[in-house]
Structure formats: C-alpha cells, structure tokens
Design a protein around this motif. Structure first.
Motif, short mmCIF file in Angstrom:
data_model
loop_
_atom_site.label_atom_id
_atom_site.label_comp_id
_atom_site.label_asym_id
_atom_site.label_seq_id
_atom_site.Cartn_x
_atom_site.Cartn_y
_atom_site.Cartn_z
N SER A 183 14.22 -1.15 2.85
CA SER A 183 13.36 -2.07 3.42
C SER A 183 12.00 -1.78 3.71
N HIS A 184 11.44 -0.90 2.75
CA HIS A 184 10.06 -0.53 2.89
C HIS A 184 9.17 -1.19 1.59
N PRO A 185 9.12 -2.32 1.27
CA PRO A 185 8.64 -2.67 -0.13
C PRO A 185 6.94 -2.22 -0.16
N GLU A 186 6.37 -1.89 0.72
CA GLU A 186 5.03 -1.30 0.86
C GLU A 186 5.15 -0.02 0.18
N GLN A 187 5.89 0.71 0.57
CA GLN A 187 6.01 1.98 -0.06
C GLN A 187 6.50 1.92 -1.52
N ALA A 188 7.38 1.08 -1.55
CA ALA A 188 7.82 0.98 -3.18
C ALA A 188 6.76 0.56 -4.07
N LEU A 189 5.92 -0.42 -3.73
CA LEU A 189 4.70 -0.92 -4.45
C LEU A 189 3.87 0.11 -4.54
N VAL A 190 3.40 1.06 -3.68
CA VAL A 190 2.78 2.37 -3.87
C VAL A 190 3.44 3.17 -5.04
N LEU A 191 4.51 3.30 -4.69
CA LEU A 191 5.40 4.46 -5.75
C LEU A 191 5.45 3.67 -7.20
N ALA A 192 5.46 2.31 -7.01
CA ALA A 192 5.49 1.93 -8.40
C ALA A 192 4.30 1.90 -9.38
N ASP A 193 3.02 1.76 -8.49
CA ASP A 193 1.76 1.93 -8.92
C ASP A 193 1.71 3.37 -9.67
N GLU A 194 1.98 4.46 -8.56
CA GLU A 194 2.17 5.74 -9.03
C GLU A 194 2.83 6.05 -10.41
N LEU A 195 4.07 5.38 -10.46
CA LEU A 195 4.71 5.55 -11.82
C LEU A 195 3.85 4.79 -12.87
N ALA A 196 3.37 3.79 -12.72
CA ALA A 196 2.36 3.12 -13.73
C ALA A 196 1.48 4.26 -14.10
N GLU A 197 0.76 4.77 -13.10
CA GLU A 197 -0.55 5.83 -13.56
C GLU A 197 0.23 7.15 -14.45
N ALA A 198 1.59 7.51 -13.89
CA ALA A 198 1.85 8.89 -14.50
C ALA A 198 2.39 8.57 -15.94
N THR A 199 2.81 7.18 -16.24
CA THR A 199 3.26 6.88 -17.56
C THR A 199 2.37 6.30 -18.57
N ARG A 200 1.14 5.68 -18.12
CA ARG A 200 0.25 5.09 -18.84
C ARG A 200 -0.47 6.19 -19.82
#
Length: 386
Positions: A183-200
């Motif tokens: 139940s940490h959606p703020e952290q999940a959002l940060v991690l998803a953005d990090e994932l997007a940057e890592a795979t772009r």
C-alpha cells in the motif's frame, strides 16, 4: 502479413520454409499471428528436430500468446536439448514461468531448483531468485522467506544496473509489485517511472509496460487524470506498433481509469475493443489483462443491474487471482447497497465476507485497507453505523 503469406505459399508448394518461419517467429509483431499462426510455426518446427533456434522462438511465442501448457512442454523439451548450461538454465526458467501461469507453483519451484543446478552466471541465478521471491509473495504477500529473498535480490539487481540491464529491470518490477502490495502507491509510481527510464530506447515492450504500471499506480493514488496521461499514450503507441498483448494490457488500465472518471462510453468502447482483439487472436486467456472484469464493472454502472451483477460474478468464477476477487466482491456489495439495500442484505454481506476471506488468504495490506473503506461505505448505505 507479407511474411505470413509467403510462408503459406511455400508450404503449399512443398518448399523448405525454415528460414522464413524463423524470420516470422522473430518478428517484433509476431503476436499478431495469433494462435493459428502459432500452430503453423509449431508444425514447421516439429518437422525439423534440429532447428533449435526456431523451437525456442515458437516456445516463447506460445508463452506470449497465453498458450502456457504448450509453452511448458516446449521449454521442457529444450531444457534437455540445448547445448550449453546457460541455455538449458534459461529454458528451465521459461518453463517455470509457464508452469506458474498454468497454476502449478509446485512444478515451477522444482524447475527453478533444476535451473539453479546448471546456471553458470550470477545474473541468471539472480533472475531465478527474483522469480522465486515473486511466487512466494504472490501466494502470501507477508511470506518471510519471500520477503527476505526479494530484498536481497532487489539490492543485487540495483547494483547490476550498469552491467546487466535485464536483471536490473526485473528487480525494479519486483520492487514495484512489493510497493503495491504494501500500500505504497507513491513509491510504486516512482519505481514505474524509473522502469520507464531504464527501458526507454532499449526495449519498446518493456517501456510501454512500464508506462502502464505507472498509470496503474497513479490510479491507486486517486490521480485519475495523471493515470490517463500515462495509460492513453501507452495504449496509442501499442496500437501504432501493432503489439496486441500490450494493447490489451493498456486498455484494461485505461478503461478502469475512465470508469472512475465517469467517462463510461469511452471506457466501454476501449474495453470492448480489447476484448474483441483478444478473441480475434484466439487468446485462451482472454481475461488475462482484466478487460472482461472492467467491462463487467462498467456494466454495473450502465446496464440493468441484475444482469450486470451476474456478469461480475462470472468474472469472479473465471479469475484465478485472489487479489482480483477482492475488488469484484467489493463492487457487487457496493452496487447492491446502492440499488437494493433492503432486499439484498444477505447477498451484500456474503460478498463482503468473500472479499474479506480473499484478502486474508493473500495477506495484502493494500487490499485489506481498501476493503475496510468499501465495507464502511456499504454499512453506511445500509444504515448500520454501529
């Protein structure tokens, strides 16, 4: 389409078609072949026992299309025939993925242990740890061994960011999933953005999947406009690139978001389009990315409610993920409390109890918290304020 047509012409003429089949199987748009195309490629691969490269692509395509039982059989065969230890370990890991998807976690665990025995590289062993940790946590989000294994694997994966992008990305995916469960959606959002940057710029499929993850995290935060700003581009880009599985996945998230924004016509059209695409592909797991679930929930808002509730109950019966059961039971209880609080009290409490049992079975903090809020709303509508 041209490659597929050429392949069909060669087969009818009885001409050798291994090279063309391999090009087709390696195409980034291969999922558009659907299950009919998979069957055709599999027949060519089976008729050429020594063509291991084609056999690997067919096994991976089966997994991509959701034909998990066939993928399991094919990766198991390859795990015995591939020449190197590393390749055999990879085949065992892909077989374990297929075993998990067919619901056989015990076989998946056995395959992981076999893969450990022949995995020569530390990065491959790390991916096995990440896979095992995810299985343990999916079964029970507070599993102690799963948590410990996940923490160690995530730390190792982050250290490999510059040397092994695949291991790093898989570690981020697991860390994202843990943030959702906790139940940490703020952290999940940060991690998803990090994932997007890592795979772009490296992996368009992984990049689009990261955008979908970010959209889902924003939706959990109640930031529905922000969620749409991630999900709609992912949906549009997946359609432009002809990546049907990602179209379906993005459509589920986008339609869910639009439902919460009360844009029902748009949500309904997107969910219906994704469901139709899955059926055209012959996908045996048409519910895999939730389009039927969200379509059923839209029906609760738009349709005759007894029929819509039956549709949601069918979605529960078709869904193996206990996490999803919680949302669907909540939706039924909430809908009944709105439209028939006096006549359906027994049914309302039955669905609340089912949701509670599902939440307890997976030990998910987020699901339990959301269920408490939904239960409070239902009880208020029933006038049960004690």
């Amino acid at each position: 389409q041209r490659l597929r047509t050429a392949l069909e012409h060669r087969q009818r003429a009885g001409v050798e078609s291994i090279d063309l089949a391999l090009r087709l199987a390696r195409s980034p748009r291969r999922a558009l072949l659907g299950h009919d195309g998979l069957v055709r490629l599999a027949a060519i691969a089976d008729a050429a026992p020594e063509e291991l490269a084609l056999k690997q692509e067919v096994a991976e395509l089966a997994l991509e299309l959701g034909n998990d039982a066939a993928a399991l059989d094919r990766w198991m065969e390859l795990s015995e025939r591939l020449p190197s230890r590393s390749a055999r370990a990879h085949a065992l890991l892909r077989a374990a993925v297929a075993a998990r998807k067919v619901g056989n976690e015990r076989e998946a665990a056995v395959l992981v242990e076999r893969a450990r025995g022949c995995a020569p590289k530390a990065s491959l062993k790390l991916r096995l740890d990440l896979f095992e940790a995810l299985g343990l946590i999916e079964a029970r989000t507070d599993d102690p061994r799963g948590r410990e294994l996940a923490g160690d694997a995530i730390r190792q994966g982050r250290k490999l960011a510059a040397r092994d992008r695949e291991a790093y990305v898989e570690a981020l995916r697991l860390e994202y999933q843990l943030a959702l469960y906790d139940s940490h959606p703020e952290q999940a959002l940060v991690l998803a953005d990090e994932l997007a940057e890592a795979t772009r710029g490296f992996d368009e499929k992984a990049w689009l999947a990261a955008l979908v993850r970010a959209g889902m995290a924003a939706r959990l935060l109640g930031q529905f406009s922000a969620a749409e700003s991630r999900l709609r581009p992912a949906w549009n880009e997946a359609r432009a690139l002809a990546l049907p599985m990602l179209v379906i996945q993005a459509a589920y998230g986008l339609a869910s978001c639009l439902l919460r924004l009360a844009r029902l016509a748009d949500a309904e059209a997107i969910a219906a389009g994704a469901g139709g695409l899955a059926r055209r592909l012959g996908d045996p797991s048409v519910n895999r990315f939730g389009t039927e679930r969200v379509a059923a929930l839209i029906a609760l808002e738009r349709s005759d409610w007894p029929e819509a509730l039956t549709r949601v109950e069918r979605a529960i019966a078709a869904e193996s993920d206990r996490h999803m059961h919680i949302d669907l039971h909540e939706a039924i209880a909430t809908a009944l409390a709105r439209v028939a609080p006096g006549a359906e009290t027994k049914r309302i409490f039955s669905h609340l109890e089912s949701a509670k049992a599902a939440a307890e079975s997976v030990g998910c903090v987020r699901c339990s918290s959301e269920l408490q809020l939904a239960t409070a709303e239902v009880l208020a509508r029933l006038g049960r304020l004690d």
